[in-house]
Write an enzyme that holds these catalytic residues in place. Structure first.
Site, PDB file in Angstrom:
ATOM      1  N   LYS A  75       0.868  -1.173   0.000  1.00  0.00           N
ATOM      2  CA  LYS A  75       0.000   0.000   0.000  1.00  0.00           C
ATOM      3  C   LYS A  75       0.909   1.228   0.000  1.00  0.00           C
ATOM      4  CE  LYS A  75      -3.857   2.040   2.648  1.00  0.00           C
ATOM      5  NZ  LYS A  75      -4.768   1.878   3.806  1.00  0.00           N
ATOM      6  N   SER A 150      -9.718   2.221   2.982  1.00  0.00           N
ATOM      7  CA  SER A 150      -8.794   2.938   2.134  1.00  0.00           C
ATOM      8  C   SER A 150      -7.837   2.035   1.354  1.00  0.00           C
ATOM      9  CB  SER A 150      -7.979   3.894   3.001  1.00  0.00           C
ATOM     10  OG  SER A 150      -7.163   3.176   3.904  1.00  0.00           O
ATOM     11  N   SER A 174     -10.113  -0.234   7.026  1.00  0.00           N
ATOM     12  CA  SER A 174      -9.461  -0.027   5.726  1.00  0.00           C
ATOM     13  C   SER A 174      -8.835  -1.263   5.095  1.00  0.00           C
ATOM     14  CB  SER A 174      -8.405   1.066   5.840  1.00  0.00           C
ATOM     15  OG  SER A 174      -9.039   2.323   5.836  1.00  0.00           O
TER      16      SER A 174
END
Lengths: 481, 478
Positions: A75, A150, A174
């Protein structure tokens, strides 16, 4: 090749069925073929191939670890030395990290091959990946739907098989929510289990890194290399990390599963209720006992979360001032102009909204009513969980109220967007480990089951998830991409 | 007019803790490096970095707390003080707010021979900011983050002081103490010891405090006194001419000797303090407190008292010798090594040695004569090998060489002559050459005795034993 598990790939690499370079190239090809999903912000093809070459040498020399040569991705919230690290924001569009996050460092040491940096909501603030400066990630199952957030890029990359496994972070859901939306497995470990050093902060007391993959077993393998005490992170906890794969096959006979009555109400979407019921039936067949539990303070989780997370982010994001790194406005007239325009031009709407909320909540005269009160609520919620986990081994709940919604659908209504996090947020407030695993489909879109476990007992969660994945095949459903 | 007013003063003193590395990172704290060469990713506030508390800084804070008889908080918390400034990399300073590590304590000061107790409200740990440089950057500002993250202990006093003199006495006392404890180098030019003063005035006899002004960043004892006196006068004049003191922050201009307004209360920042979620609360166990207590050096007051009783020193000598730990250690070392009377040691250290150190602008720790060599000198004076006068000569040789006192005495032939036969024959020669003066003495001019002592000493190049000379002269002249 993209259908194989980490264990299968590791065996293939050792048996010289294929090399890491070939495997890496295969995934790089898939990434460019499916660029329309917008899962990656940066693809580090050259570095990945170099790392793959080194991995092949290491495998040949016989001192490889299970992740050596396995193509994965981070990420874009984890700092990667000499590689652009954006956190999904225009603010860091020019930021080349000068150091590696501890998680990156550990995976590099394990010989994992980093394919690149995955798309995400700006500074991890969002539930749909639509707040990313680099645009929304598309859900591989339906390109009109959101991938969740997210860690939307992370989930989509696993679902579309653009990486074998990926890192994610979870502040209020997330990892779990995008995992559910994209039909993959994801674990948010106990707060303090995975080092936050080099993981760009959104809300420090809630942020936690974790792993996402196509199965609980692969999540376990990746998490094994990420977890552990780090002297560079004062909030990481020095509790020994067990072998996450050792107990995966432990039978579930006598397992006590708690169902919070506050989550399984008549309001729950009927299809979702049906899907979860079916999953619970499977667990009964595996020998588990089901028990209704009550957690009366759960209803305050969302407001408490948005006060605490916003307050912390308002302070955490103060360092983006245009002075030392990141975006700087053109020709600032004076210091104030430098601050206001740099921040005004580079932060997106949602980030600004949360900075403002947090600044307000911490202001003189409001602190007690908001921040302090929210912390009290947080303690009550933690107590609810602790008490429940005295009675049961794991708690089950939905991950999301519905399957993935359409891109643009909730953008105009932030409150509605926040409410979509109702099932995941309380777990971060309590700091507990939780997992999302695929449990079925509604209207062609995957939905997940959430498993919540006790502090530092990720092994149990992985065991409970793995057992289900041995008797069901939701997690192996593959897109014909 | 001024007599009807009373000043009320409280000080906030920032002491830089003498740790090797910064309070939340491993970067060095050494002063004077090239700009930004001691700024690691943590000092720079890079995305993703986290603070890790320096244990030594905590220990030094606990040492201080114990030295001022303060409560050491069993549980203290770091908080973020949020404000924007270019030399504050993270946009917040990590400090302590509601739960500081050191609670209420006190310090006794002496002013005009009277002892006064000044309360310490609290002392808390925090990180320093960097430096902004506004000159030589052609309309831009330069930022040096070497200092960012340096550990500070902010010591906040009660508003117990009533004059600039008392404030300076308190500041000096604190300055002496932190150096004694070796928790701060006390270097004021380098900013290791800085002071903010809260000043207000009220009519004598009134219980409530007047409105205060805070004077920022005064970095010398002299300026503290001047700045406070100036501020007291300004406030009195203002009130007497019908004005009102407003709560504000003022800056002292040492060139113009005046304070001027920096910002008013209305313009003051709302720092939005909240507990730093990146750091755990600090727990101080009883074990740690016991450990620190055991390591606590003897404090200046205790040492002075001991020097007076154990070494029979007078107040003045004891005060000088205990003004620094190094000097006190030096003295005790000399006493031990020379095996001679402590008063002689004290006199020679506070006299000859201190004067020479002052002239050369040296600290006792940089003295060219170490305790061993100095003890050698004192021992020879005490056992009459040399006279005090010759001692001064030997001292000069010691200062300029590495030889021992004994070697110097031997090489230079400075040994005192105590051989009575030798002294007698010289006295006989001199008496024979100065018949007239001898007669004057015998006729009652006692001053002439000094003349003869001088003559004998001169003839003996200063090496004659004065007591012997006196004795023999008295007999021969009678």
């Amino acid at each position: 090749m993209q259908n194989k598990t980490i264990t299968q790939l590791a065996e293939g690499l050792r048996a010289k069925e294929f090399s890491s370079v070939e495997l890496t190239q295969h995934f790089l090809n898939r990434i460019s073929q499916h660029a329309d999903l917008n899962a990656y912000i940066t693809v580090t093809a050259d570095q990945a191939l170099q790392a793959a070459q080194l991995a092949d040498v290491r495998i040949a020399s016989g001192n490889a670890e299970i992740l050596t040569g396995i193509p994965m991705a981070h990420k874009d919230i984890f700092c990667t030395q000499d590689v652009k690290t954006t956190c999904g924001s225009k603010m860091l569009d020019n930021f080349i990290a000068p150091y590696n996050a501890t998680v990156v460092e550990k995976l590099n040491a394990a010989g994992a091959v980093n394919l690149g940096k995955l798309n995400m909501d700006e500074f991890a603030m969002g539930s749909s990946n639509e707040t990313s400066f680099y645009g929304a990630v598309k859900n591989p199952w339906n390109k009109n739907a959101v991938a969740g957030g997210s860690s939307g890029g992370s989930a989509a990359a696993v679902a579309a098989q653009l990486a074998v496994c990926v890192t994610g972070t979870d502040t209020g859901g997330s990892i779990r929510q995008p995992a559910a939306f994209c039909g993959v497995s994801g674990i948010k470990p106990t707060y303090g289990r995975v080092s936050r050093f080099g993981m760009i902060a959104y809300a420090s007391s809630l942020d936690q890194g974790g792993s996402m993959a196509r199965s609980a077993q692969d999540c376990a393998i990746l998490l094994q290399s990420m977890a552990g005490f780090d002297a560079k992170d004062s909030t990481s906890v020095d509790v020994p990390v067990p072998d996450y794969c050792a107990d995966l096959d432990k039978p579930l006979t006598g397992l006590k599963i708690g169902l919070p009555k506050e989550f399984f109400t008549a309001d729950l979407n009927a299809d979702m209720a049906k899907t979860l019921d079916a999953a619970i039936e499977e667990y009964k067949k595996l020998g588990a006992d089901i028990k209704e539990i009550s957690m009366p303070n759960l209803k305050y989780a969302i407001p408490a979360y948005y006060v605490i997370a916003s307050a912390e982010c308002s302070s955490n994001l103060s360092r983006y001032d245009g002075v030392r790194f990141g975006y700087r406005c053109e020709n600032p007239a004076d210091l104030n102009d430098l601050y206001t325009r740099s921040r005004g031009e580079a932060f997106g709407k949602e980030v600004k909204r949360r900075i403002l909320m947090g600044t307000y909540a911490l202001s003189a005269g409001y602190y007690d009513a908001y921040y302090l009160k929210a912390q009290q609520v947080r303690r009550l919620i933690s107590e609810d969980f602790k008490q429940a986990l005295n009675e049961v081994d794991v708690i089950f709940s939905p991950v999301t109220p519905t399957p993935a919604f359409n891109i643009g659908e909730k953008l105009a209504n932030p409150i509605e967007m926040y409410l979509a996090d109702i099932y995941t947020i309380a777990i971060n407030l309590a700091g507990l480990p939780a997992m999302s695993i695929p449990a079925g489909f509604i209207g062609g879109l995957p939905v997940g089951l959430q498993l919540i476990g006790n502090y530092f007992d990720e092994a149990r969660l992985l065991n409970v998830a793995h057992a289900y994945q041995q008797v069901t095949n939701w997690h192996t459903q593959t897109l014909s991409l | 007019m001024n007599t009807q007013w009373e000043a009320v003063i409280g000080l906030e003193i920032h002491t830089q803790l003498a740790t090797k590395s910064k309070i939340f990172s491993g970067a060095s704290t050494t002063y004077g490096a090239e700009p930004n060469t001691q700024a690691c990713v943590i000092s720079l506030g890079m995305p993703g970095v986290l603070p890790v508390l320096n244990e030594d800084a905590v220990h030094k804070a606990v040492i201080f707390g114990m030295a001022i008889n303060a409560e050491i908080a069993p549980y203290s918390v770091f908080a973020r003080k949020n404000y924007f400034y270019p030399d504050l990399p993270k946009g917040y300073q990590i400090s302590q707010f509601e739960l500081p590590i050191v609670g209420k304590g006190f310090l006794d000061i002496e002013v005009d021979g009277e002892t006064k107790r000044v309360g310490v409200t609290r002392a808390h740990l925090e990180e320093d900011a960097g430096k902004s440089l506004h000159e030589n950057f052609h309309g831009l500002s330069g930022i040096d983050l070497n200092r960012a993250g340096t550990p500070l202990l902010e010591i906040v006093s009660e508003p117990d002081m009533r004059s600039a003199k008392e404030a300076v006495a308190y500041m000096r006392k604190l300055h002496e103490l932190v150096r004694y404890l070796e928790i701060c180098d006390g270097n004021m030019q380098e900013g290791s010891f800085r002071c903010d003063a809260n000043v207000s005035v009220r009519p004598k006899g009134q219980a409530e405090f007047g409105t205060r002004a805070e004077i920022k960043n005064i970095n010398s004892f002299k300026f503290v006194e001047k700045a406070i006196n100036h501020e007291i006068e300004r406030q009195i004049e203002l009130i007497e001419s019908g004005g009102k003191v407003v709560q504000e922050t003022r800056l002292y201009d040492s060139v113009k000797d005046e304070t001027r307004s920096m910002r008013s209360k209305e313009e003051a920042n709302d720092y939005r303090y909240f507990p730093d979620p990146d750091l755990l609360p600090v727990f101080i166990s009883d074990e740690l407190k016991a450990q620190v207590k055991a390591l606590l050096p003897e404090l200046p007051e205790e040492k002075k008292l001991r020097f007076k009783t154990d070494y029979q020193l007078n107040d003045e000598s004891a005060t000088i010798l205990t003004s620094s730990r190094d000097l006190a250690n030096y003295f005790e070392e000399v006493v031990k090594l020379s095996h001679c009377e402590s008063i002689i040691c004290a006199n020679w250290i506070t006299g000859e040695l201190s004067a020479a150190l002052n002239r050369a602008d040296l600290d006792i720790s940089d003295s060219p004569i170490d305790a061993t060599r100095f003890a050698g000198l004192v021992a020879r004076i005490a056992d009459d090998t040399i006279s005090g006068k010759i001692g001064k000569q030997v001292f000069e040789f010691l200062w300029n060489s590495t030889d021992s006192a004994d070697d110097i005495i031997e090489k230079q032939g400075l040994k005192q002559i105590t051989d009575t036969g030798a002294i007698e024959s010289i006295i006989d020669t001199i008496l024979a050459a100065n018949e007239k003066q001898a007669q004057q003495y015998r006729d009652g001019n006692e001053k002439m005795f000094g003349f003869f002592v001088g003559q004998v000493m001169k003839a003996m190049q200063g090496k004659g034993n004065p007591a012997e000379i006196n004795k023999i002269l008295k007999v021969k002249l009678s």
